[in-house]
Design an enzyme around this catalytic site. Structure first.
Site, PDB file in Angstrom:
ATOM      1  CB  THR A 125      -0.911   0.005   1.235  1.00 34.91           C
ATOM      2  OG1 THR A 125      -1.701  -1.191   1.234  1.00 34.91           O
ATOM      3  CG2 THR A 125      -1.832   1.214   1.224  1.00 34.91           C
TER       4      THR A 125
ATOM      5  CB  CYS B 259      -4.153  -1.962   7.065  1.00 35.09           C
ATOM      6  SG  CYS B 259      -3.173  -3.366   6.529  1.00 35.09           S
TER       7      CYS B 259
ATOM      8  CD  GLU C 196      -3.676  -8.495  10.223  1.00 36.20           C
ATOM      9  OE1 GLU C 196      -3.500  -9.227  11.216  1.00 36.20           O
ATOM     10  OE2 GLU C 196      -3.081  -7.418  10.051  1.00 36.20           O
TER      11      GLU C 196
ATOM     12  N   GLY D 281     -18.013   0.734  18.918  1.00 35.83           N
ATOM     13  CA  GLY D 281     -17.200   0.095  19.949  1.00 35.83           C
ATOM     14  C   GLY D 281     -15.967   0.907  20.252  1.00 35.83           C
TER      15      GLY D 281
ATOM     16  N   GLY E  71      -8.072  -0.640  14.506  1.00 33.68           N
ATOM     17  CA  GLY E  71      -6.633  -0.609  14.741  1.00 33.68           C
ATOM     18  C   GLY E  71      -5.949  -1.470  13.707  1.00 33.68           C
TER      19      GLY E  71
ATOM     20  CE  LYS F 195     -10.003  -8.958  11.458  1.00 31.03           C
ATOM     21  NZ  LYS F 195     -10.214  -8.848   9.994  1.00 31.03           N
TER      22      LYS F 195
ATOM     23  NE  ARG G  55       0.918  -5.148  12.014  1.00 27.14           N
ATOM     24  CZ  ARG G  55       0.888  -5.303  10.696  1.00 27.14           C
ATOM     25  NH1 ARG G  55       1.736  -4.653   9.931  1.00 27.14           N
ATOM     26  NH2 ARG G  55      -0.004  -6.108  10.146  1.00 27.14           N
TER      27      ARG G  55
ATOM     28  CD  GLU H  55      -3.138  -5.877   1.203  1.00 27.48           C
ATOM     29  OE1 GLU H  55      -4.144  -6.580   1.474  1.00 27.48           O
ATOM     30  OE2 GLU H  55      -2.756  -4.940   1.908  1.00 27.48           O
ATOM     31  CG  PHE H  56      -8.486  -5.093  -2.125  1.00 29.99           C
ATOM     32  CD1 PHE H  56      -8.592  -3.744  -1.847  1.00 29.99           C
ATOM     33  CD2 PHE H  56      -8.168  -5.491  -3.420  1.00 29.99           C
ATOM     34  CE1 PHE H  56      -8.392  -2.799  -2.843  1.00 29.99           C
ATOM     35  CE2 PHE H  56      -7.967  -4.554  -4.418  1.00 29.99           C
ATOM     36  CZ  PHE H  56      -8.081  -3.201  -4.139  1.00 29.99           C
TER      37      PHE H  56
END
Length: 436
Positions: free
Chosen positions: A121, A262, A150, A255, A259, A325, A332, A146-147
């Site tokens: 990116t 990315c 995670e 919430g 984070g 997540k 990170r 890329e898309f």
């Protein structure tokens, strides 16, 4: 087809293994000898569902190997560059040191007709700056963002929802696009959208997608801020507006915010690049998106403190989650870990549990207490806060069972992922984000 993948971090390791799994002959190259040694043994250096299996399969088949020797890229038809573009230490802009170093190290091993496909990116305009150096070797530079999500990266690589390839004008671009269609043959055969653009558009597609997702998350968190002072329920609000097909319900989960490696750094880099282009006002709203996101972490800490009578000092607080997540061990810019650190800084006795991220969290924040067993981590807690929506917490933890482990019975739902009624019925005092 023979492929090389330069950079074997999260993006590169997954891409290399996934390309081998669909039949290509792939060599992954990285300067980190320890990482390469781990991958060569079929051991993923990070947690990603499904990666270990395709790593092992690819190595056993002979289609996948890893090395630190850039000369091993020689003979590959397509060279994917998937190195990191972290935020600069002294500003918001992206650090392109690794991208430039990877391309420069690859140049001596290129042949006429080769293709370098950038996957990192990058700020718009990066490819244009690299193109003269690449074209001098007779190779062609394209950008193929890329898309990946995670936790779903293997599936997203093998079976993406769209493929974007930015190419130069003229015949070299047409030929390069055809080669990339061959690379992604299983997805193309399924009629996955294959979008060919110019280089700048391909670079913008990635950062624009991340900016939009971040905006959607921060929008609903801004509504949560209003709900908290009016008595409204942001989850019902999200359900109601989510039925509008133009809006949709996905990513409208209020919430503690987003984070990871990315979204935060990408929207900051996008803002910085817009400033460089003299169009900072076009994405000025991203600064507020970032600010809203960070405020929700403050709010989560405030809710825990209020629930405990105005102070967390010397109180036992159990934090459910450390990864940014679920289905990942990535910490990170993790909102979950940030909340835990802030509570610790206010004098709380913080205990963290997570199905995958404890080793990474311990390395960065050894001052906190970590317990792998969820139930053991809950014992004697004065308050519990859910900060990562793992199934182990949102589905598998019965409030009646949790009530037998601790007398505190204060639950703060930092992801609005629990059944508030069920927890209240089991004797818990339930606090959501933007909920009465």
């Amino acid at each position: 087809m023979r492929l090389s993948v330069i950079g074997c971090g999260y993006l590169g390791a997954v891409h290399a293994a996934a390309m081998a799994s669909i039949g290509h002959d792939v060599v992954g190259i990285d300067v980190d000898a320890r990482k390469i040694d781990s991958l060569a043994k079929g051991q993923a250096p990070f947690f990603e569902p499904g990666l270990a299996e395709i790593l092992t399969e690819g190595i056993a088949s002979g289609r996948l190997r890893f090395t630190t020797d850039m000369a091993e890229a020689s003979g590959a038809k397509v060279h994917f560059v998937g190195v990191g573009t972290p935020q600069q230490k002294d500003g918001y802009a992206a650090d392109l040191t690794y991208v430039n170093a990877a391309v420069d190290a690859l140049l001596p091993y290129l042949s006429a007709g080769d293709i370098i496909a950038g996957k990192s990116t990058v700020p718009v305009g990066t490819a244009a700056g690299l193109t003269p150096r690449v074209e001098a070797t007779g190779a062609t530079l394209v950008w193929n963002p890329e898309f990946l999500r995670e936790g779903w990266a293997v599936k997203d690589t093998i079976d993406p929802d769209r493929l974007v390839v930015g190419v130069p004008s003229g015949e070299p671009g047409v030929l390069a696009a055809d080669v990339l269609r061959e690379v992604y043959h299983p997805a193309v055969a399924k009629n996955t959208p294959f979008i060919v653009t110019d280089l700048a558009t391909a670079e913008l597609v990635k950062v624009a997608a991340n900016a939009f997702l971040a905006t959607k998350i921060s929008f609903i968190n801004a509504m949560a801020e209003i709900a908290e002072v009016t008595g409204a329920d942001v989850t019902q609000l999200a359900d109601a507006i989510g039925h509008d097909a133009r809006i949709g319900r996905r990513f409208l989960g209020a919430g503690i915010g987003f984070g990871g490696g990315c979204l935060p750094k990408d929207i900051r880099a996008f803002s910085a690049r817009a400033e460089e282009l003299g169009k900072g006002e076009s994405v000025a709203f991203l600064r507020e998106i970032d600010a809203i996101n960070l405020r929700r972490r403050d709010r989560a800490v405030e809710i825990v403190s209020d629930a405990l009578g105005g102070s967390v000092f010397q109180k036992n607080v159990t934090v459910l989650g450390a990864a940014f997540k679920p289905h990942s061990d990535d910490i990170r810019d993790s909102p979950a870990l940030d909340v835990a650190v802030r509570l610790h800084g206010l004098g709380a006795h913080v205990t963290i549990t997570d199905p995958a991220a404890i080793p990474n969290a311990q390395r960065v924040h050894p001052q906190l207490t970590y317990i792998e067993d969820r139930d053991e981590a809950l014992r004697s807690a004065d308050a519990v806060i859910v900060v990562t929506e793992w199934d182990e917490y949102r589905h598998d933890l019965a409030p009646e069972h949790a009530a037998t482990l601790t007398a505190g019975r204060i639950i703060v739902d930092g992801r609005n992922c629990l059944d508030a009624g069920a927890w209240r019925d089991a004797g818990w005092t339930y606090y959501g984000m933007g909920r009465p």
